[in-house]
Scaffold this motif. Structure first.
Motif, short mmCIF file in Angstrom:
data_model
loop_
_atom_site.label_atom_id
_atom_site.label_comp_id
_atom_site.label_asym_id
_atom_site.label_seq_id
_atom_site.Cartn_x
_atom_site.Cartn_y
_atom_site.Cartn_z
N GLU A 31 -8.77 -2.79 -3.76
CA GLU A 31 -8.93 -2.14 -2.46
C GLU A 31 -7.90 -2.63 -1.43
O GLU A 31 -7.36 -1.86 -0.65
CB GLU A 31 -10.34 -2.43 -1.94
CG GLU A 31 -10.82 -1.39 -0.95
CD GLU A 31 -12.18 -1.78 -0.35
OE1 GLU A 31 -12.32 -1.68 0.87
OE2 GLU A 31 -13.05 -2.20 -1.15
N PHE A 32 -7.60 -3.95 -1.49
CA PHE A 32 -6.64 -4.52 -0.54
C PHE A 32 -5.24 -3.92 -0.74
O PHE A 32 -4.58 -3.48 0.20
CB PHE A 32 -6.62 -6.05 -0.71
CG PHE A 32 -5.61 -6.74 0.16
CD1 PHE A 32 -5.76 -6.74 1.55
CD2 PHE A 32 -4.51 -7.41 -0.39
CE1 PHE A 32 -4.83 -7.38 2.36
CE2 PHE A 32 -3.58 -8.04 0.42
CZ PHE A 32 -3.74 -8.03 1.79
N LEU A 33 -4.80 -3.86 -2.02
CA LEU A 33 -3.47 -3.29 -2.31
C LEU A 33 -3.41 -1.82 -1.93
O LEU A 33 -2.41 -1.33 -1.41
CB LEU A 33 -3.12 -3.46 -3.79
CG LEU A 33 -2.85 -4.89 -4.28
CD1 LEU A 33 -2.50 -4.89 -5.76
CD2 LEU A 33 -1.71 -5.52 -3.48
N ASP A 34 -4.52 -1.10 -2.18
CA ASP A 34 -4.55 0.33 -1.83
C ASP A 34 -4.42 0.52 -0.32
O ASP A 34 -3.77 1.45 0.14
CB ASP A 34 -5.84 0.98 -2.32
CG ASP A 34 -5.85 1.09 -3.84
OD1 ASP A 34 -4.79 0.86 -4.44
OD2 ASP A 34 -6.91 1.41 -4.40
N ARG A 35 -5.03 -0.39 0.44
CA ARG A 35 -4.95 -0.27 1.90
C ARG A 35 -3.52 -0.54 2.36
O ARG A 35 -2.98 0.15 3.20
CB ARG A 35 -5.93 -1.25 2.55
CG ARG A 35 -6.12 -0.93 4.01
CD ARG A 35 -7.36 -1.56 4.59
NE ARG A 35 -8.58 -1.17 3.88
CZ ARG A 35 -9.70 -1.88 3.94
NH1 ARG A 35 -9.75 -2.98 4.63
NH2 ARG A 35 -10.77 -1.48 3.30
N ILE A 36 -2.86 -1.54 1.75
CA ILE A 36 -1.47 -1.84 2.11
C ILE A 36 -0.60 -0.61 1.82
O ILE A 36 0.28 -0.23 2.60
CB ILE A 36 -0.92 -3.05 1.31
CG1 ILE A 36 -1.64 -4.31 1.73
CG2 ILE A 36 0.58 -3.22 1.52
CD1 ILE A 36 -1.11 -5.56 1.07
N SER A 37 -0.88 0.03 0.68
CA SER A 37 -0.08 1.20 0.28
C SER A 37 -0.20 2.32 1.33
O SER A 37 0.79 2.93 1.72
CB SER A 37 -0.54 1.67 -1.10
OG SER A 37 -0.42 3.04 -1.23
N LEU A 38 -1.42 2.55 1.81
CA LEU A 38 -1.64 3.60 2.82
C LEU A 38 -0.86 3.27 4.10
O LEU A 38 -0.15 4.11 4.65
CB LEU A 38 -3.14 3.72 3.11
CG LEU A 38 -3.54 4.82 4.07
CD1 LEU A 38 -3.28 6.18 3.43
CD2 LEU A 38 -5.02 4.71 4.45
N TRP A 39 -0.96 2.00 4.54
CA TRP A 39 -0.27 1.58 5.76
C TRP A 39 1.23 1.65 5.59
O TRP A 39 1.97 2.00 6.52
CB TRP A 39 -0.70 0.16 6.16
CG TRP A 39 -2.05 0.16 6.82
CD1 TRP A 39 -3.24 -0.23 6.24
CD2 TRP A 39 -2.37 0.62 8.13
NE1 TRP A 39 -4.26 -0.05 7.13
CE2 TRP A 39 -3.76 0.46 8.30
CE3 TRP A 39 -1.62 1.13 9.18
CZ2 TRP A 39 -4.42 0.80 9.47
CZ3 TRP A 39 -2.27 1.47 10.36
CH2 TRP A 39 -3.64 1.31 10.50
#
Ligand code: HEM
Length: 176
Positions: free
Chosen positions: A79-87
């Protein structure tokens, strides 16, 4: 939907060429060319024209992105990496738009438009040093380089560690 719209793919790879060219022209060539060098106005014209074109491509890209169908958001399972990807993805739009606007603000505050595009024949200011607009332009350039490195590392992680064929989504071919 397995791939992005081919027009969006074209715009993506066009940006991949244009952004590093602009960063190099601004940060390496222009920044080291004194304002009294006779070639400076020509180089400034190239950089400013190219930068404004990037702004236009960015707007067309955003409209195409909103109006076209595209693959589901890629996930890493974390979830953390996915959030970084969105940002990271939205960060690109914000930073590139910011580069164009701070570049334009630098040009306006130094009175460059009539000199570079209007052929006024007036001399350039002795230096651009100390212009806050240029400081912001350069600072954003550093952030943009950091984001590009992060983006490339993420693409390589998907391609070679997760082996989910993510890069293929940003290439031409059958979409469904
Ligand atoms: C995505 C687009 C752009 C990128 C990546 C870019 C990149 C850069 C970089 C890295 C620098 C050096 C900054 C420094 O010395 O701290 C620079 C300088 C500059 N840029 Fe841009 N730029 C862009 C768009 C623009 C636009 C649209 C304009 C004006 C219309 C502009 C005008 C300038 C000017 C006047 C300088 C100062 C040149 C000098 O020091 O002699 N830039 N740019």
């Amino acid at each position: 939907m397995r791939k992005y719209h081919p027009f969006l793919v074209t715009l993506h790879w066009l940006m991949v060429l244009m952004i590093p060219l602009s960063l190099t022209a601004g940060g390496i060539i222009l920044a080291n060319l004194p304002n009294d060098n006779p070639a400076k106005v020509t180089f400034l014209g190239g950089h400013m024209g190219f930068g404004l074109t990037i702004g236009a491509v960015l707007i067309i890209r955003l409209i195409t992105r909103i109006r076209s169908t595209h693959p589901a958001r890629a996930t890493t399972g974390n979830e953390f990496l996915d959030r970084i990807s969105l940002w990271t993805h939205w960060g690109f739009y914000v930073l590139i738009a910011g580069m164009v606007l701070t570049g334009l603000a630098t040009a306006l505050s130094a009175g460059l438009l009539p000199i570079v595009f209007g052929g006024s024949g007036d001399p350039l200011p002795a230096t651009f040093d100390g212009l806050p607009q240029l400081f912001l332009h350069g600072f954003r350039a550093v952030l943009l380089i950091a984001l590009i490195v992060l983006h490339i590392l993420a693409a390589l992680y998907h391609q070679f560690i997760l082996k989910d064929g993510l890069m293929g989504r940003m290439w031409y071919g059958k979409r469904d």
